[in-house]
Design an enzyme around this catalytic site. Structure first.
Site, short mmCIF file in Angstrom:
data_model
loop_
_atom_site.label_atom_id
_atom_site.label_comp_id
_atom_site.label_asym_id
_atom_site.label_seq_id
_atom_site.Cartn_x
_atom_site.Cartn_y
_atom_site.Cartn_z
N GLU A 129 0.81 -1.22 0.00
CA GLU A 129 0.00 0.00 0.00
C GLU A 129 0.85 1.29 0.00
OE1 GLU A 129 -4.24 -0.63 1.60
OE2 GLU A 129 -2.91 -0.95 3.30
N HIS A 148 -0.69 5.75 7.61
CA HIS A 148 -1.84 4.90 7.29
C HIS A 148 -2.03 3.90 8.42
CE1 HIS A 148 -4.65 2.18 5.57
NE2 HIS A 148 -3.77 1.23 5.34
N HIS A 150 -4.98 1.03 10.49
CA HIS A 150 -6.23 0.27 10.52
C HIS A 150 -6.84 0.46 11.91
CE1 HIS A 150 -4.22 -2.62 7.37
NE2 HIS A 150 -4.46 -1.42 6.88
N HIS A 218 -11.68 -0.36 6.22
CA HIS A 218 -10.22 -0.51 6.15
C HIS A 218 -9.51 0.25 7.28
CE1 HIS A 218 -6.56 -0.60 3.19
NE2 HIS A 218 -6.16 -0.60 4.43
#
Ligand SMILES: [Zn+2]
Length: 290
Positions: A129, A148, A150, A218
């Site tokens: 990613e 980023h 989760h 996500h």
């Protein structure tokens, strides 16, 4: 082959010679020594221990601290990543090779171009990613760091109709808005991962000029003018989401920060950022052997 499997081979029945206990122990020791030596010899080829060329050591340290702090708080687990644009070369950014954030060291930091290509991969495994980062850096020249996660607190807000809104001053940046990006809208049924530039570009467009974008089913992405601020926003996005869920559970009307309050409070967050960063740095120092 692992030490265990080699060791069990060494003492399994049917060896042609030397079935005595002393012989078998000696042979086991020799095999273990061979495997350990082999591992030492092979290690440099599998995981080269060298940081990104020419990158600022303090910036690399911030990526390492940010990764470990967010893992320590449970905002990141085995997944997620922290990156920084290289101020010396704004068309490149720095992030770890594919590794759990709690394990990232300076030697794991690699350099990428804005198409997500590693400048010097040397066989290292890359995050699938990484296009989240490359496309946001492309679209937002003001962004110097991308995180980023989760985040468990945030995920409910990515799939419900309730918008994430600022509960308190530390999460004041949410007052500017926290859009939700749904990968299915542009790409149909996928594996949910931002695994190519097109998906990254779509995500960056949904982020727009905001500090955070939620990803349906996500997690989220936070950005900032520094690693410290992007990490700060990742942490407080998660905390705010948890608090908002609690406030919703209490029932009744929730009195959120207004956009005006958010803008004023966010200014203060920049002023006090180093205070909390130094605390976080101290918190994870033992894990870095400091
Ligand atoms: Zn992800």
């Amino acid at each position: 082959m692992s030490v265990t499997s080699r060791a069990s081979l060494a003492i399994c029945p049917g060896q042609p010679i030397g079935t005595g206990v002393s012989y078998r122990l000696a042979r086991l020791g020799a095999v273990v020594a061979f495997v350990l030596l082999g591992g030492l010899v092979q290690a440099p080829a599998q995981t080269p221990a060298a940081p990104a060329t020419g990158a600022d050591a303090a910036l690399i340290e911030d990526i390492v601290i940010g990764s470990r702090v967010l893992a320590d708080f449970g905002v990141l687990d085995g997944f997620g990543h922290v990156s920084a644009r290289d101020p010396k070369n704004p068309n490149h950014f720095l992030m770890s090779r594919s590794l759990a954030p709690a394990l990232v060291t300076p030697d794991d930091i690699m350099e990428f171009d804005l198409d997500g290509n590693a400048v010097d991969a040397r066989g290292r495994t890359l995050f699938l990613e990484r296009f989240i980062h490359s496309e946001i850096y492309k679209a937002r020249p003001d962004v110097m760091s991308v995180v980023h996660t989760h985040s468990p607190g945030v995920v409910p807000f990515t799939v419900s109709q309730v918008p994430l809104r600022p509960m308190y001053h530390n999460a004041a940046f949410l007052a500017a808005g926290a859009p939700v990006w749904d990968i299915r809208k542009d790409f149909g049924e996928t594996d949910m991962l931002v695994r190519d530039p097109a998906r990254g570009k779509s995500l960056a467009e949904r982020l727009g000029d905001k500090s955070v974008v939620l990803m349906r089913g996500h997690g989220d992405v936070t950005v900032g003018p520094s690693v410290k601020m992007a990490v700060f926003r990742a942490y407080y996005t998660d905390v705010n989401a948890r608090l908002q869920s609690q406030a919703i559970a209490l029932g009744g009307v929730i009195n959120y920060l207004t956009p005006g309050e958010g803008a004023k409070a966010d200014t203060i967050n920049f002023v006090v950022l180093d205070r909390i960063w130094n605390l976080w740095k101290m918190r994870i120092a033992p894990s870095l052997g400091k």
